[in-house]
Design an enzyme around this catalytic site. Structure first.
Site, PDB file in Angstrom:
ATOM      1  N   ARG A  58     -66.323   5.609  -7.566  1.00 14.76           N
ATOM      2  CA  ARG A  58     -65.585   4.521  -6.897  1.00 14.76           C
ATOM      3  C   ARG A  58     -64.310   4.199  -7.672  1.00 14.76           C
ATOM      4  O   ARG A  58     -63.321   3.725  -7.108  1.00 14.76           O
ATOM      5  CB  ARG A  58     -66.463   3.259  -6.745  1.00 14.76           C
ATOM      6  CG  ARG A  58     -65.692   2.070  -6.166  1.00 14.76           C
ATOM      7  CD  ARG A  58     -66.584   0.987  -5.562  1.00 14.76           C
ATOM      8  NE  ARG A  58     -67.709   0.617  -6.375  1.00 14.76           N
ATOM      9  CZ  ARG A  58     -67.640  -0.132  -7.488  1.00 14.76           C
ATOM     10  NH1 ARG A  58     -66.479  -0.591  -7.922  1.00 14.76           N
ATOM     11  NH2 ARG A  58     -68.725  -0.405  -8.173  1.00 14.76           N
ATOM     12  N   TYR A 111     -50.673  -1.416  14.848  1.00 14.84           N
ATOM     13  CA  TYR A 111     -52.009  -1.024  15.309  1.00 14.84           C
ATOM     14  C   TYR A 111     -52.833  -2.300  15.517  1.00 14.84           C
ATOM     15  O   TYR A 111     -52.849  -3.176  14.644  1.00 14.84           O
ATOM     16  CB  TYR A 111     -52.638  -0.106  14.261  1.00 14.84           C
ATOM     17  CG  TYR A 111     -54.064   0.273  14.578  1.00 14.84           C
ATOM     18  CD1 TYR A 111     -54.414   0.822  15.812  1.00 14.84           C
ATOM     19  CD2 TYR A 111     -55.073   0.089  13.634  1.00 14.84           C
ATOM     20  CE1 TYR A 111     -55.725   1.171  16.094  1.00 14.84           C
ATOM     21  CE2 TYR A 111     -56.383   0.446  13.910  1.00 14.84           C
ATOM     22  CZ  TYR A 111     -56.701   0.979  15.146  1.00 14.84           C
ATOM     23  OH  TYR A 111     -57.997   1.317  15.429  1.00 14.84           O
ATOM     24  N   ASP A 183     -46.251   0.704   6.875  1.00 19.24           N
ATOM     25  CA  ASP A 183     -47.216   1.671   7.401  1.00 19.24           C
ATOM     26  C   ASP A 183     -46.424   2.866   7.919  1.00 19.24           C
ATOM     27  O   ASP A 183     -45.691   2.755   8.910  1.00 19.24           O
ATOM     28  CB  ASP A 183     -48.036   1.004   8.522  1.00 19.24           C
ATOM     29  CG  ASP A 183     -49.138   1.909   9.047  1.00 19.24           C
ATOM     30  OD1 ASP A 183     -48.954   3.142   9.016  1.00 19.24           O
ATOM     31  OD2 ASP A 183     -50.169   1.380   9.506  1.00 19.24           O
ATOM     32  N   LYS A 208     -54.688  10.412  10.713  1.00 12.37           N
ATOM     33  CA  LYS A 208     -53.691  10.870  11.681  1.00 12.37           C
ATOM     34  C   LYS A 208     -52.935  12.109  11.174  1.00 12.37           C
ATOM     35  O   LYS A 208     -53.562  13.084  10.857  1.00 12.37           O
ATOM     36  CB  LYS A 208     -52.750   9.703  11.991  1.00 12.37           C
ATOM     37  CG  LYS A 208     -53.463   8.369  12.243  1.00 12.37           C
ATOM     38  CD  LYS A 208     -54.333   8.445  13.486  1.00 12.37           C
ATOM     39  CE  LYS A 208     -54.932   7.139  13.910  1.00 12.37           C
ATOM     40  NZ  LYS A 208     -56.100   6.671  13.222  1.00 12.37           N
TER      41      LYS A 208
HETATM   42  N1  LCS Z   1     -52.128   2.266  11.005  1.00  4.09           N
HETATM   43  C1  LCS Z   1     -51.766   2.862  12.154  1.00  4.09           C
HETATM   44  C2  LCS Z   1     -50.316   2.971  12.499  1.00  4.09           C
HETATM   45  C3  LCS Z   1     -52.740   3.346  13.010  1.00  4.09           C
HETATM   46  O1  LCS Z   1     -52.345   3.924  14.145  1.00  4.09           O
HETATM   47  C4  LCS Z   1     -54.107   3.193  12.667  1.00  4.09           C
HETATM   48  C5  LCS Z   1     -55.198   3.675  13.554  1.00  4.09           C
HETATM   49  C6  LCS Z   1     -54.436   2.554  11.467  1.00  4.09           C
HETATM   50  C7  LCS Z   1     -53.424   2.125  10.652  1.00  4.09           C
HETATM   51  C8  LCS Z   1     -55.855   2.369  11.023  1.00  4.09           C
HETATM   52  O2  LCS Z   1     -56.340   3.577  10.541  1.00  4.09           O
HETATM   53  P1  LCS Z   1     -57.887   3.992  10.509  1.00  4.09           P
HETATM   54  O3  LCS Z   1     -58.604   2.892   9.817  1.00  4.09           O
HETATM   55  O4  LCS Z   1     -58.322   4.155  11.913  1.00  4.09           O
HETATM   56  O5  LCS Z   1     -57.868   5.259   9.725  1.00  4.09           O
HETATM   57  N2  LCS Z   1     -54.765   3.960  14.843  1.00  4.09           N
HETATM   58  C9  LCS Z   1     -55.503   4.336  15.856  1.00  4.09           C
HETATM   59  C10 LCS Z   1     -54.981   4.505  17.148  1.00  4.09           C
HETATM   60  O6  LCS Z   1     -53.832   4.266  17.512  1.00  4.09           O
HETATM   61  N3  LCS Z   1     -55.934   4.954  17.943  1.00  4.09           N
HETATM   62  O7  LCS Z   1     -57.152   5.001  17.285  1.00  4.09           O
HETATM   63  C11 LCS Z   1     -56.945   4.630  15.893  1.00  4.09           C
END
Ligand code: LCS
Length: 401
Positions: A58, A111, A183, A208
């Site tokens: 961790r 998001y 982000d 992503k």
């Molecule tokens: N930031 C952005 C710009 C994102 O699009 C997402 C997830 C996150 C943070 C969060 O990331 P995660 O915890 O899911 O790894 N975006 C998503 C979307 O547009 N569709 O499904 C997940």
């Protein structure tokens, strides 16, 4: 190897990789929760920080560290912190710099769960939140208060693709002693480097484009200096939202092709955006590579290519959008983005549902908005699929093309 004198494509392939026992070309997966100490004194000196080394996964793990170093190198930052998801990265970064009584400014188009995290969890701890369309620099300036400690920006924003002028917003943040957290999920370091434009911290959903293969949920934070890194490392260690070694290995593997993939995502997306822009069934299209994008010039000055995300609305709004989504066969109806396969989804009922209608309206997320994450397939196959589905829309709604 982290060598900024090498070209970006070369760094995608080589960054973060060190020498390991037996000379593997690829970092081994250290699938272990804990590490043996040579002696009690050695354990004590690792804990006190007198000596450097691995203690417990961790806190730090060599496979995770290799991936963190690679991404920090690509973002041209100080160090990376691997997290279990993008949301874990965002929560860790925000928790590191906010306390009760502070104020945070956040882009309206982020998001959905990022907005919800701030609006429902951080407010429980008396953090004040103002959502602002950060693509209007003046509005950011006007929203700053004495207690503003963080400005949080997503650019291009999910899903509106609003583009924020990072240099201008970094100036505003720094004049007021606040941190700018960006982000960078939608562009990735292949196309945009927020730290070079003045951001203090970068976060990513590595789920992503960084991983790129739709088979991992992960996140990362990139610090720009040692002080911020140490604060965030402590927070991550206490909150506990770390990535595991196997997922770190997969992401590190994925980023080897990041430069190639981002080029193809951008090339395909430009062709599809142009196609949609000229299609009579389409009400509007938003893509950073279209001159009609309201922040086209700002974007062209801060990203080197225009990325893989397109949003649009059909004539006939949501009803037409639903018919389109139900009739694509090659493009897949699924949330998430940034993988090699083309995905289509409906933000108002899916990714941005939790925000609520009012917040969506404020963010410019219309009920009929459809989002495409364009993959790296042959673009003709994607267009034929969209064309067939659009024909179904016109048949069903009797709209003549
Ligand atoms: N930031 C952005 C710009 C994102 O699009 C997402 C997830 C996150 C943070 C969060 O990331 P995660 O915890 O899911 O790894 N975006 C998503 C979307 O547009 N569709 O499904 C997940």
């Amino acid at each position: 190897m982290n060598s900024r004198d090498k070209h970006f494509e070369s760094r995608c392939v080589h960054s973060g990789i060190k020498e390991y026992e037996h000379g593997p070309v690829v970092p081994p997966i250290y699938q272990t929760s804990t590490f043996k100490f040579e002696s009690a004194a050695h354990g004590a000196s690792l804990f006190s920080g007198e000596q450097k080394g691995y203690i417990y996964s961790r806190m730090l793990n060599p496979t995770v560290e290799a991936m963190e170093d690679a991404i920090a190198d690509l973002e041209e930052g100080y160090k990376g912190l691997g997290c279990g998801s993008g949301m874990a990265a965002i929560n860790t970064a925000l928790s590191s710099f906010l306390k009760s009584g502070d104020h945070v400014i956040c882009s309206t188009s982020v998001y959905g769960p990022t907005a919800t995290l701030l609006a429902t969890i951080f407010t429980k701890f008396d953090v004040e939140v103002t959502f602002v369309n950060t693509s209007f620099t003046e509005r950011v300036k006007d929203a700053v208060k004495e207690n503003t400690k963080v400005i949080y920006v997503e650019t291009p924003g999910n899903p509106t693709l609003d583009i924020t002028d990072l240099k201008a917003v970094a100036d505003i943040a720094h004049k007021n002693g606040a941190k700018l957290i960006v982000d960078n999920t939608f562009m990735s370091p292949a196309l945009q480097k927020p730290l070079k434009l003045g951001a203090d911290v970068v976060v990513h959903s590595m789920t992503k484009f960084l991983n790129g293969h739709a088979d991992v949920v992960a996140g990362v934070i990139i610090a720009n200096n040692e002080d911020d890194y140490l604060v965030m490392r402590k927070t991550l260690n206490q909150l506990g939202g770390v990535i595991d070694p196997f997922n770190a290995f997969l992401v590190h593997r994925g980023i080897k092709t990041l430069a190639l993939r981002m080029e193809k995502h951008s090339e395909n997306s430009q062709i599809i955006a142009d196609y949609l822009d000229n299609h009579e069934l389409i009400e509007w299209v938003r893509y950073p590579g279209l001159k009609s994008h309201p922040q086209y010039e700002v974007g062209m000055n801060q990203h080197s290519n225009t990325g893989g995300m397109i949003t649009f609305e059909l004539k006939g709004g949501l009803k037409a959008g639903e018919i389109l989504m139900n009739n694509v066969k090659f493009c897949q109806l699924a949330v998430s983005l940034g993988g090699v396969e083309t995905l289509i989804q409906h933000p108002a009922s899916m990714t941005h549902f939790t925000m609520g209608r009012e917040a969506r309206e404020k963010a410019g997320i219309s009920e009929g908005l459809v989002r495409l994450s364009v993959g790296i397939e042959n673009v003709e196959d994607i267009i034929v699929d969209i064309e067939n589905a659009l024909n179904k829309v016109s048949e069903s709604l009797e709209i003549t093309v």
